[in-house]
Design an enzyme around this catalytic site. Structure first.
Site, PDB file in Angstrom:
ATOM      1  N   ASP A 108      -5.727   5.054 -10.550  1.00 49.65           N
ATOM      2  CA  ASP A 108      -6.009   4.477  -9.016  1.00 49.65           C
ATOM      3  C   ASP A 108      -5.031   3.609  -8.878  1.00 49.65           C
ATOM      4  O   ASP A 108      -4.623   2.620  -9.243  1.00 49.65           O
ATOM      5  CB  ASP A 108      -7.493   3.863  -8.907  1.00 49.65           C
ATOM      6  CG  ASP A 108      -7.360   3.341  -7.168  1.00 49.65           C
ATOM      7  OD1 ASP A 108      -6.385   3.410  -6.543  1.00 49.65           O
ATOM      8  OD2 ASP A 108      -8.574   2.747  -6.957  1.00 49.65           O
ATOM      9  N   TYR A 125       1.187   6.256   8.372  1.00 49.13           N
ATOM     10  CA  TYR A 125       1.736   6.879   7.267  1.00 49.13           C
ATOM     11  C   TYR A 125       3.563   6.611   7.469  1.00 49.13           C
ATOM     12  O   TYR A 125       4.095   6.154   6.655  1.00 49.13           O
ATOM     13  CB  TYR A 125       1.508   8.254   7.393  1.00 49.13           C
ATOM     14  CG  TYR A 125       2.704   9.241   6.167  1.00 49.13           C
ATOM     15  CD1 TYR A 125       2.178   9.198   4.937  1.00 49.13           C
ATOM     16  CD2 TYR A 125       3.578   9.980   6.946  1.00 49.13           C
ATOM     17  CE1 TYR A 125       3.039   9.961   4.168  1.00 49.13           C
ATOM     18  CE2 TYR A 125       4.234  10.866   5.924  1.00 49.13           C
ATOM     19  CZ  TYR A 125       4.072  10.488   4.608  1.00 49.13           C
ATOM     20  OH  TYR A 125       4.793  11.270   3.831  1.00 49.13           O
TER      21      TYR A 125
END
Length: 256
Positions: free
Chosen positions: A70, A162
């Site tokens: 992760d 983003y």
């Protein structure tokens, strides 16, 4: 006149985050075939290991390992770096490829969603660089390639968080290049265009693809294969005197 010296990419150890699928998978495949030893790092640990095994089998040598990670976890990114050095003895290049690009109107983005996108696209770069720096410093240098997007030059509706995160990645790339250069560590960014198939395009359909291609200098859709050569170059010794740069590969859609 003598031939120029060969500067091999072979034997370089490269970590690719988000390497099990999509463009990351294409990067890993190309780098292994070029002779690199690759750490396929992905939150999809099974997928990462399956790809690593397939690539190692294809070249007849343990050229790749798969690591579940992760990239928003300080502990897991450190474990990723440790796995790389345990398997291959060093880390020559880190490719920060992991990320996500949700398509959401600005008014619909709440603070939790904003932070989640920032964490995966920006914090992950910070954490992965932190994780590999001890190994790179111990060996006297290395390279970092951050994957940005061509949208940092042009913007696009409904992808504010983003694009903001990737714009920060470009700034981080330049700042780190200044800070780490004296240690023999280069930092660059690769800014892809929209690759087919790509979620950004599937949301809009074939018409959006045609519109993008129409604005490109090169009149065809972009594929993952259009990016692997640029990534291979940035991971190679031929890029060792390049730092703080953003290489845009989008068929001339954006020019700057």
């Amino acid at each position: 006149m003598s031939n120029p010296p060969v500067r091999p990419l072979a034997e370089r150890v490269v970590i690719v985050t988000g390497g099990a699928n999509g463009i990351g998978r294409a990067y890993c495949t190309d780098l292994v075939l070029a002779g690199c030893r690759v750490v396929v790092a992905d939150i999809d640990g099974d997928g990462a290991q399956a790809l690593a095994q397939a690539l190692s089998g294809e070249v007849g040598d343990e050229r790749a390992i798969g690591v579940a990670v992760d990239v928003t976890s300080p502990e897991e990114t450190r474990e990723m770096a440790q796995a790389a050095t345990a398997a291959f003895g060093r880390i020559d290049v880190l490719v920060n490829n992991a990320g996500s690009y949700p398509h959401v109107a600005f008014d619909a983005i709440d603070l939790e969603a904003w932070r989640r996108v920032m964490s995966l696209n920006l914090d992950s770069v910070f954490l992965c660089v932190k994780a590999v720096l001890p190994a790179m410093r111990a060996q006297g240098g290395g390279g970092i390639v951050n994957v940005a997007t061509n949208l940092v030059w042009s913007g696009l509706p409904n992808m504010t968080h983003y694009i903001a995160a990737k714009s920060a990645v470009v700034g981080l790339t330049k700042a780190l290049a200044r800070e780490l250069g004296h240690e023999g560590i280069t930092v660059n960014a690769l800014a892809p265009g929209a690759v087919i198939p790509d979620r950004r395009l599937s949301l809009a359909g074939a018409r959006a693809v045609d519109e993008i291609v129409n604005y490109q200098a090169v009149k065809r859709p972009q594929a993952a294969s259009d990016l692997v050569g640029a990534m291979r170059f940035l991971c190679s010794p031929d890029a060792d005197f390049i730092s703080g740069q953003v290489l845009t590969v989008d068929g001339g859609l954006t020019m700057h």
